[in-house]
Motif scaffolding. Structure first.
Motif, PDB file in Angstrom:
ATOM      1  N   ASP A 116       0.824  -1.215   0.000  1.00  0.00           N
ATOM      2  CA  ASP A 116       0.000   0.000   0.000  1.00  0.00           C
ATOM      3  C   ASP A 116       0.858   1.264   0.000  1.00  0.00           C
ATOM      4  O   ASP A 116       0.449   2.307  -0.526  1.00  0.00           O
ATOM      5  CB  ASP A 116      -0.926   0.016   1.219  1.00  0.00           C
ATOM      6  N   ARG A 117       2.052   1.174   0.581  1.00  0.00           N
ATOM      7  CA  ARG A 117       2.954   2.329   0.641  1.00  0.00           C
ATOM      8  C   ARG A 117       3.824   2.450  -0.616  1.00  0.00           C
ATOM      9  O   ARG A 117       4.712   3.295  -0.680  1.00  0.00           O
ATOM     10  CB  ARG A 117       3.863   2.230   1.866  1.00  0.00           C
ATOM     11  N   GLY A 118       3.578   1.597  -1.596  1.00  0.00           N
ATOM     12  CA  GLY A 118       4.263   1.734  -2.870  1.00  0.00           C
ATOM     13  C   GLY A 118       5.478   0.858  -3.072  1.00  0.00           C
ATOM     14  O   GLY A 118       6.173   0.968  -4.096  1.00  0.00           O
ATOM     15  N   PHE A 119       5.760  -0.052  -2.134  1.00  0.00           N
ATOM     16  CA  PHE A 119       6.919  -0.934  -2.275  1.00  0.00           C
ATOM     17  C   PHE A 119       6.534  -2.203  -3.033  1.00  0.00           C
ATOM     18  O   PHE A 119       5.405  -2.690  -2.932  1.00  0.00           O
ATOM     19  CB  PHE A 119       7.488  -1.316  -0.901  1.00  0.00           C
ATOM     20  N   THR A 120       7.492  -2.732  -3.758  1.00  0.00           N
ATOM     21  CA  THR A 120       7.295  -4.009  -4.447  1.00  0.00           C
ATOM     22  C   THR A 120       7.800  -5.116  -3.533  1.00  0.00           C
ATOM     23  O   THR A 120       9.012  -5.364  -3.435  1.00  0.00           O
ATOM     24  CB  THR A 120       8.051  -4.035  -5.778  1.00  0.00           C
ATOM     25  N   VAL A 121       6.879  -5.755  -2.821  1.00  0.00           N
ATOM     26  CA  VAL A 121       7.230  -6.822  -1.886  1.00  0.00           C
ATOM     27  C   VAL A 121       6.215  -7.955  -2.032  1.00  0.00           C
ATOM     28  O   VAL A 121       5.139  -7.773  -2.600  1.00  0.00           O
ATOM     29  CB  VAL A 121       7.241  -6.329  -0.417  1.00  0.00           C
ATOM     30  N   SER A 122       6.567  -9.116  -1.507  1.00  0.00           N
ATOM     31  CA  SER A 122       5.664 -10.263  -1.477  1.00  0.00           C
ATOM     32  C   SER A 122       5.817 -10.962  -0.144  1.00  0.00           C
ATOM     33  O   SER A 122       6.891 -10.918   0.475  1.00  0.00           O
ATOM     34  CB  SER A 122       5.974 -11.251  -2.606  1.00  0.00           C
ATOM     35  N   SER A 123       4.755 -11.621   0.303  1.00  0.00           N
ATOM     36  CA  SER A 123       4.853 -12.440   1.510  1.00  0.00           C
ATOM     37  C   SER A 123       5.251 -13.864   1.135  1.00  0.00           C
ATOM     38  O   SER A 123       5.012 -14.322   0.013  1.00  0.00           O
ATOM     39  CB  SER A 123       3.528 -12.445   2.281  1.00  0.00           C
ATOM     40  N   TYR A 124       5.859 -14.566   2.094  1.00  0.00           N
ATOM     41  CA  TYR A 124       6.388 -15.910   1.847  1.00  0.00           C
ATOM     42  C   TYR A 124       6.324 -16.664   3.165  1.00  0.00           C
ATOM     43  O   TYR A 124       6.946 -16.256   4.146  1.00  0.00           O
ATOM     44  CB  TYR A 124       7.828 -15.804   1.357  1.00  0.00           C
ATOM     45  N   SER A 125       5.552 -17.762   3.189  1.00  0.00           N
ATOM     46  CA  SER A 125       5.398 -18.507   4.440  1.00  0.00           C
ATOM     47  C   SER A 125       4.999 -19.938   4.134  1.00  0.00           C
ATOM     48  O   SER A 125       4.873 -20.331   2.968  1.00  0.00           O
ATOM     49  CB  SER A 125       4.310 -17.852   5.305  1.00  0.00           C
ATOM     50  N   GLY A 126       4.770 -20.710   5.189  1.00  0.00           N
ATOM     51  CA  GLY A 126       4.306 -22.074   5.015  1.00  0.00           C
ATOM     52  C   GLY A 126       2.928 -22.146   4.397  1.00  0.00           C
ATOM     53  O   GLY A 126       2.511 -23.210   3.924  1.00  0.00           O
ATOM     54  N   ARG A 127       2.207 -21.018   4.374  1.00  0.00           N
ATOM     55  CA  ARG A 127       0.877 -20.983   3.777  1.00  0.00           C
ATOM     56  C   ARG A 127       0.949 -20.642   2.284  1.00  0.00           C
ATOM     57  O   ARG A 127      -0.047 -20.697   1.582  1.00  0.00           O
ATOM     58  CB  ARG A 127       0.014 -19.956   4.515  1.00  0.00           C
ATOM     59  N   THR A 128       2.135 -20.287   1.789  1.00  0.00           N
ATOM     60  CA  THR A 128       2.304 -19.933   0.387  1.00  0.00           C
ATOM     61  C   THR A 128       2.370 -21.202  -0.464  1.00  0.00           C
ATOM     62  O   THR A 128       3.106 -22.135  -0.141  1.00  0.00           O
ATOM     63  CB  THR A 128       3.595 -19.120   0.185  1.00  0.00           C
ATOM     64  N   GLU A 129       1.600 -21.238  -1.555  1.00  0.00           N
ATOM     65  CA  GLU A 129       1.601 -22.404  -2.436  1.00  0.00           C
ATOM     66  C   GLU A 129       2.991 -22.605  -3.047  1.00  0.00           C
ATOM     67  O   GLU A 129       3.748 -21.655  -3.236  1.00  0.00           O
ATOM     68  CB  GLU A 129       0.573 -22.217  -3.551  1.00  0.00           C
ATOM     69  N   ALA A 130       3.293 -23.861  -3.383  1.00  0.00           N
ATOM     70  CA  ALA A 130       4.637 -24.210  -3.865  1.00  0.00           C
ATOM     71  C   ALA A 130       5.018 -23.407  -5.110  1.00  0.00           C
ATOM     72  O   ALA A 130       6.153 -22.913  -5.215  1.00  0.00           O
ATOM     73  CB  ALA A 130       4.701 -25.706  -4.161  1.00  0.00           C
ATOM     74  N   ASN A 131       4.083 -23.263  -6.055  1.00  0.00           N
ATOM     75  CA  ASN A 131       4.428 -22.510  -7.269  1.00  0.00           C
ATOM     76  C   ASN A 131       4.627 -21.034  -6.972  1.00  0.00           C
ATOM     77  O   ASN A 131       5.457 -20.357  -7.582  1.00  0.00           O
ATOM     78  CB  ASN A 131       3.350 -22.712  -8.336  1.00  0.00           C
ATOM     79  N   GLU A 132       3.869 -20.506  -5.996  1.00  0.00           N
ATOM     80  CA  GLU A 132       4.037 -19.107  -5.606  1.00  0.00           C
ATOM     81  C   GLU A 132       5.368 -18.908  -4.882  1.00  0.00           C
ATOM     82  O   GLU A 132       6.010 -17.866  -5.020  1.00  0.00           O
ATOM     83  CB  GLU A 132       2.874 -18.670  -4.719  1.00  0.00           C
ATOM     84  N   ARG A 133       5.774 -19.888  -4.108  1.00  0.00           N
ATOM     85  CA  ARG A 133       7.085 -19.807  -3.435  1.00  0.00           C
ATOM     86  C   ARG A 133       8.206 -19.712  -4.463  1.00  0.00           C
ATOM     87  O   ARG A 133       9.101 -18.876  -4.353  1.00  0.00           O
ATOM     88  CB  ARG A 133       7.308 -21.044  -2.551  1.00  0.00           C
ATOM     89  N   ALA A 134       8.148 -20.603  -5.454  1.00  0.00           N
ATOM     90  CA  ALA A 134       9.197 -20.610  -6.475  1.00  0.00           C
ATOM     91  C   ALA A 134       9.238 -19.272  -7.207  1.00  0.00           C
ATOM     92  O   ALA A 134      10.321 -18.729  -7.486  1.00  0.00           O
ATOM     93  CB  ALA A 134       8.965 -21.755  -7.461  1.00  0.00           C
ATOM     94  N   ALA A 135       8.053 -18.721  -7.514  1.00  0.00           N
ATOM     95  CA  ALA A 135       8.000 -17.433  -8.207  1.00  0.00           C
ATOM     96  C   ALA A 135       8.557 -16.316  -7.330  1.00  0.00           C
ATOM     97  O   ALA A 135       9.267 -15.424  -7.813  1.00  0.00           O
ATOM     98  CB  ALA A 135       6.565 -17.126  -8.622  1.00  0.00           C
ATOM     99  N   ALA A 136       8.249 -16.357  -6.022  1.00  0.00           N
ATOM    100  CA  ALA A 136       8.742 -15.324  -5.105  1.00  0.00           C
ATOM    101  C   ALA A 136      10.258 -15.408  -4.961  1.00  0.00           C
ATOM    102  O   ALA A 136      10.954 -14.381  -4.956  1.00  0.00           O
ATOM    103  CB  ALA A 136       8.069 -15.476  -3.735  1.00  0.00           C
ATOM    104  N   GLU A 137      10.796 -16.621  -4.845  1.00  0.00           N
ATOM    105  CA  GLU A 137      12.248 -16.778  -4.758  1.00  0.00           C
ATOM    106  C   GLU A 137      12.923 -16.241  -6.014  1.00  0.00           C
ATOM    107  O   GLU A 137      13.942 -15.543  -5.944  1.00  0.00           O
ATOM    108  CB  GLU A 137      12.601 -18.255  -4.579  1.00  0.00           C
TER     109      GLU A 137
END
Length: 725
Positions: free
Chosen positions: A294-315
């Motif tokens: 919301d403050r304009g930063f490009t960030v993503s969350s990453y946790s045990g609740r993140t789907e495997a394909n989303e984890r790979a994309a975030a990494e």
């Protein structure tokens, strides 16, 4: 042998083969060539790297290598693998704990001309073809998770042949085999059995970057690499300095969650490059990522609740500097390798210096300077206590698991065991794994069986672990307060004999981050933290095995018996409403009316609720412990919303459920606990019922009461609670 002359060392290796004498100097030259293929044309082996490779390849010894992150431990086992394969030996088996680590290792192996493959939960469709490649010798390195070692098919059909023919066994992140990692990956303890079954002369390498004297001794014992071994070919223990010359450590003491969140937004852009913001809970990671976005930063969350394909994309996004930061739990940890990671920031302190050192070790591997900042919170100790409560359960509970399996006439799945034991699914799985490692139960097709092997509860061991955790938590608090060098403090906690002042941290230099935050950012943080409302999804399936304990339900919950998606003001783990809700709902808190601030926040939740049909009446879930809080909240909501107050669902105090159990036990305890008021006018209502409670944990109270209301004529049920766990 798979490699041909197209391999970087093809022409050089012609004079070597299985069981032939090997010239040490020639072997070192080959090792240097392999290293350059892996790390670039200017790379050269350190003497201690060569010592480890020499011990494994020439002397076929066992070795434990404890070296800081970035030292080059993976180079040791990839170069050793290449040399052993050149000499005609079988594939290397690497036991690796995390998918991110496996992905990085496969890529690193390819750079060295080593064909690596992995068998893990994310590539099940490839298992058969990979196992076939292993069988015909086309795989140089096989990476497996510790859990795979006890998969029935893998254990019985693949592992015996692999054990007979392997050329090298590597235990990566070997600290997981120690006591402190016991409840993280119990299957790591199974490695001790695997290693005893290896043929004579198969070298073994254990590596870690985070180990104090206690962990080193424990790992050495379990892997059979103790320095006082009576073996004629004694093992090698290599332990180096843990200093990280690129890291600039600092602590920023702030007084509230609002200040910490505002400080983060004010300072994130000033931190070099891209990095990781660690949090202690999943919900905090998600909330912080949303706020920064919301403050304009490009960030993503990453946790045990993140789907495997989303984890790979975030990494991948972090590796390619496409994001400023990943806001992550400890799920992003071991093995994530980004040499130019510019900073690691912690919003909340890990529970031990060992865990903290491991996480900050992600930063500064390939840059001259990286920032490491800790923003501790008052809630940290409460979160530590919560995770401590989830460790290995008491003896009586574990004996109940064993007794259930012993009395069964067939293997029982984890789901089938649940109705009979007082454990959540995740803790039950952990207990079964520990019992399996100890030989008391065995995993087979269809579930688990008791072996009949005598088993003893290691109470002294668990008490020792608990005491050690207390010591480590106190050390983490001392780290925050110390006026001495912070890097020296961490290195001393890891028993680094070379610990000395670093000259770089905030205490050494006297240079500190300002604790000031801008009014605009502070106000944005306040608004974010006071945002109210989370969705409560309905339960849609009954737990397995309910008929066995006298509850006549199974399968899907009919839609006509479910509640609609509900709302809670906030989670107990939230960084916003969490503090206020925890204070109100703590076990020893007195029963009282809901504070007006929380009532008005609930009104805002109701005002923003985009329901299909507006509720026409209010029913409270009767409470034995907080009757004033729940009934008072229901009355206030009914008055403000001009809704009919219909009364409360009465609980039977004699049937109060005990603690927070798994779904099956929880449902069994709740099934006959409540009764509806007589002549409840549900069929006369012009809309659904608003069902009010103090908090929801498993969701089964709301499910049971909603079912009663729906079967008695309610057209719909809309749950509203103060909190969700």
């Amino acid at each position: 042998m798979r490699w041909a002359s197209t391999h970087p060392l093809g022409p050089t290796t012609a004079g070597f083969g299985k069981n032939r004498p090997v010239d040490e100097q020639a072997l070192r030259e080959m090792a240097e060539e392999h290293l350059r293929a892996l790390a670039g044309p200017t790379a050269t082996l350190r003497e201690d790297q060569w010592s480890a490779i020499r011990a494994l390849v020439l002397e076929r010894r066992r070795a434990l290598v404890v070296q800081r992150t970035g030292w080059g431990k993976s180079a040791v086992y990839f170069v050793a693998t290449a040399l052993l394969r050149d000499l005609g030996e079988g594939p290397t088996v690497i036991v690796s704990p995390l998918l991110a680590l496996m992905r990085n290792q496969v890529e690193a192996a390819a750079a060295a001309g080593v064909h690596a493959a992995t068998i893990n939960s994310a590539n099940q469709e490839e298992w058969a073809s990979i196992e076939e490649e292993v069988a015909v010798g086309d795989v140089d390195v096989l990476l497996v998770s510790p859990e795979r070692l006890n998969n029935p098919d893998f254990r019985d059909n693949v592992l015996p042949e692999l054990t007979r023919n392997t050329g090298l066994v590597v235990v990566d992140e070997a600290h997981c085999i120690s006591d402190w990692g016991h409840d993280f990956r119990p299957d790591y303890r199974r490695l001790r059995t695997l290693l005893t079954e290896l043929p004579e002369g198969v070298p073994v390498l254990a590596t870690t970057a985070t180990a104090n004297d206690r962990v080193v001794h424990d790992v050495s014992e379990q892997l059979g690499v103790t320095e006082d071994s009576a073996s004629p070919n004694p093992p090698l223990v290599l332990r180096g300095s843990l200093d990280r010359e690129s890291l600039r450590l600092g602590v920023v003491p702030l007084h509230s969650t609002r200040e910490r969140l505002a400080w983060l937004a004010d300072n994130l852009e000033r931190l070099p490059g891209s990095g990781i913001i660690y949090t202690l809970t999943v919900s905090t990671a998600e909330e912080v990522a949303d706020f920064l976005t919301d403050r304009g930063f490009t960030v993503s969350s990453y946790s045990g609740r993140t789907e495997a394909n989303e984890r790979a994309a975030a990494e991948s996004a972090l590796l390619n500097n496409e994001v400023k930061a990943l806001v992550a739990t400890s799920a992003l940890g071991m093995g994530f390798d980004k040499p130019d990671l510019g900073f690691v920031l912690h919003l909340g302190a890990p529970a031990s210096p060992i865990a903290y050192y491991q996480q900050i070790g992600r930063a500064g591997r390939g840059v001259e300077r990286a920032e490491v900042v800790l923003l501790p919170g008052d809630e940290d100790r409460r979160i530590w206590d919560y995770f401590t409560s989830l460790t290995f359960p008491g003896e009586e509970t574990v004996r109940a698991v064993l007794a259930t399996l012993e009395s069964a006439d067939k293997p029982l799945s984890t789901a089938a065991l649940e109705p009979h034991v007082e454990l959540s699914r995740s803790r039950l799985e952990m207990v079964l794994k520990v019992l399996d490692v100890d030989g008391a139960v065995r995993r087979v097709k269809g579930g688990w069986t008791a072996t009949g092997v005598a088993w003893s509860y290691e109470s002294e061991r668990y008490e020792r672990i608990a005491r050690q955790r207390e010591v480590e938590q106190q050390s983490m608090l001392e780290y925050q307060r110390t006026a001495k060098c912070r890097m020296e403090f961490l290195r001393a906690e890891l028993d680094d004999p070379h610990a000395a002042p670093c000259g770089r941290c905030d205490n050494c230099t006297g240079t500190r981050y300002s604790t000031e935050v801008s009014p605009d950012t502070s106000e944005s943080a306040r608004q974010r933290l006071e945002r109210a409302g989370i969705t409560l999804s309905p339960r849609k399936m009954w737990p397995n095995g309910m008929r066995e304990v006298g509850i006549p339900v199974s399968g899907k919950i009919p839609p006509a018996e479910q509640h609609e998606p509900g709302r809670a003001l906030g989670r107990l783990s939230d960084i916003g409403w969490g503090d206020k809700l925890r204070e109100l709902l703590r076990a020893d808190a007195s029963d009282r009316e809901a504070p007006e601030e929380l009532v008005q926040a609930c009104v805002r939740v109701l005002a923003e609720w985009n329901w299909k049909d507006r509720p026409a009446g209010v029913v409270a879930v009767g409470s034995s412990s907080r009757p004033t809080l729940v009934s008072g909240l229901a009355e206030r909501i009914a008055t403000i919303g001009r809704l009919r107050l219909l009364g409360h669902v009465a609980p039977d105090p004699s049937r109060a459920p005990r603690g927070s159990h798994n779904s099956a036990r929880r449902l069994a305890g709740l099934w006959s606990r409540f009764s509806l008021p007589e002549e409840l006018p549900l069929t006369d209502l012009d809309g659904p019922v608003l069902l009010v409670d103090d908090y929801t944990d498993t969701g089964w109270t709301l499910t049971v009461v909603a079912r009663m209301l729906r079967k008695s004529g309610a057209s719909g049920v809309l749950p509203l609670t103060l909190a969700s766990t």
